[in-house]
Design an enzyme around this catalytic site. Structure first.
Site: not given
Ligand code: UGA
Length: 435
Positions: A11, A35, A147, A247-248, A258, A326
């Site tokens: 971040v 780093k 976000f 997200f479906l 996260c 992770r």
């Molecule tokens: C997530 C949030 O989307 C960000 O808005 C937030 O800032 C971030 O956490 C955080 O708190 O720092 P991120 O962890 O990068 O972001 O990943 P996502 O793209 O949200 O995916 C999270 C998990 O859900 C992944 O394992 C992904 O494969 C899974 N996922 C996502 C699904 O299984 N199905 C979906 O439709 C979407």
């Protein structure tokens, strides 16, 4: 504006680089010497598409600097962003020790400025930090949750849906609005609220999105049982604008640094407030069980015995577009299959550090070699290059022609026509050879 970032993790680094590209004068501090010396040579510790270009540009314009010394980072800073980690403790609570330590350090080197907590912290943390500040330094705490998604962080930074700021007074809110002036001019919504609401917005967003995924994963399981088509089902519900299509996507469960951490922390927080949150506990449980349920289904494909079966797993990261492993469901599934006797070969275009978590599997250097002589191929991460697999070669090489697509990214009809046993998530065997 003169802005400091304390902590160059995911971040801090993305926000620091991008804020410097907006024209702010940014100094990023980290206690990790390696780093910082790498960053001084434009070497990023993370893979994030597009970030290297912005970093080089800001360095060339002298808009960003890197240091390990508080005195250098904080001299003249008007706004100090705290972007250190808040990992899960074994209890599930967020570990706030880094945040408290950093704010304590700031009080030794800074005065007359705003300390903005960007790290994800449980509601009430910022109020506590604010109360603890020495009264003579004119320091104040604000909250500005992040976000950004890994893999899309640059794009997300440039096109935010909203910016949330939590402050104790109007002066602090105005200072933060100054930081985001360019976005406000473009009409991006600013949600200006108090500290505790801003903190809870972050946890609620991540928990709600996690719930959406867990929900569709369980609907996918049900669809499989009753013969419903999951793709058409998602279209059918997602076109309702109250639900939306995002997200479906069903899959092996959500991972990363996260969602798992934040939903556990919110659950613990709700319990500490004696506030029921049955739904969130169900989401945690559903996602925890997902790799076990899917692994059992995979083992069943081999009549319950996977001993000495050669399985190739494509994808180790928790999702595509990142090198982060992770809480990756791919890693969990590999561990379970391996413990059940399978011989695993893995390939991932970006994953680093997997060898530490999984020392006794084979890693293939190329996609083409990863499946030679395998009994089955599992797609565990949705890397786009997996869609370009040479299916003719794959058919020749696989001994039992089984493809298990845990991300539903391959062309099911084409593969079934070719003679593969193709198993995907949420569609029944007679329709698409489903798990
Ligand atoms: C997530 C949030 O989307 C960000 O808005 C937030 O800032 C971030 O956490 C955080 O708190 O720092 P991120 O962890 O990068 O972001 O990943 P996502 O793209 O949200 O995916 C999270 C998990 O859900 C992944 O394992 C992904 O494969 C899974 N996922 C996502 C699904 O299984 N199905 C979906 O439709 C979407």
């Amino acid at each position: 504006m003169k802005i400091a970032f304390i902590g160059t993790g995911y971040v801090g680094l993305v926000s620091g680089v991008m804020m410097s590209s907006m024209g702010h004068d940014v100094v990023c501090l980290d206690i990790d010497n390696t780093k910082i010396s790498n960053l001084k040579q434009n070497i990023l510790p993370i893979y994030e598409p597009g970030l290297d270009g912005y970093l080089k540009e800001s360095v060339a314009k002298n808009k960003i600097k890197f240091t390990t010394e508080y005195s250098k980072a904080l001299s003249n800073a008007e706004v100090i962003f705290v972007t250190v980690g808040t990992p899960s403790l074994s209890s599930g609570d967020a570990d706030l020790s880094y945040v408290f330590k950093v704010v304590d350090n700031i009080t030794k080197f800074a005065s007359n400025c705003l300390i903005v907590i960007k790290s994800t912290v449980p509601p009430g943390t910022c109020n506590k930090l604010n109360e603890n500040l020495p009264k003579n330094l004119n320091l104040k705490i604000a909250s500005n949750p992040e976000f950004l998604r890994e893999g899309y962080a640059v794009q997300d930074f440039l096109n935010p849906d909203r910016i949330v700021i939590g402050t104790i007074d109007e002066e602090s809110a105005n200072l933060l609005k100054e930081v985001y002036k360019l976005f406000i001019k473009r009409g991006v919504s600013i949600v200006s609220t108090n500290l505790i609401t801003a903190e809870l917005i972050k946890y609620t967003s991540n928990s709600f999105l996690a719930a959406k995924i867990a929900f569709i994963n369980e609907i996918a399981d049900l669809s499989e049982k009753v013969g419903a088509n999951i793709d058409q089902l998602i279209e059918g519900i997602g076109l309702d604008s109250r639900i939306g299509q995002k997200f479906l996507t069903p899959g092996p469960g959500f991972g990363g640094s996260c969602f798992p951490k934040d939903i556990n922390a919110l659950s613990k927080f709700a319990k500490s407030q004696k506030s029921d949150f049955f739904l969130l506990d169900a989401v945690i449980n559903s996602n925890y069980k997902r790799p076990y349920n899917l692994s059992n289904k995979i083992i069943k494909l081999f009549n319950g015995n996977i001993d000495n079966k050669k399985i190739t797993v494509l994808g180790l990261t928790f999702k595509a577009g990142t090198d982060d492993i992770r809480n990756s469901p791919a890693i969990e599934i590999i561990k379970i299959l391996k413990n059940s006797g399978a011989i695993i070969t893995a390939f991932d275009p970006k994953a680093k550090d997997a060898i530490e978590l999984l020392p006794d599997i084979k890693y293939s250097g190329t996609l083409e070699q990863s499946y030679l002589g395998a009994d089955a191929l599992i797609i565990a991460t949705e890397w786009p290059q997996f869609q370009d697999l040479d299916f003719d070669k794959l058919y020749e090489e696989l001994s039992t022609k089984i493809i298990i697509d845990l991300r539903n990214i391959l062309p099911s009809k084409q593969l079934i026509k070719k003679g593969f046993k193709y198993y995907s998530i949420g569609t029944r065997l007679e329709q698409a050879s489903s798990l």
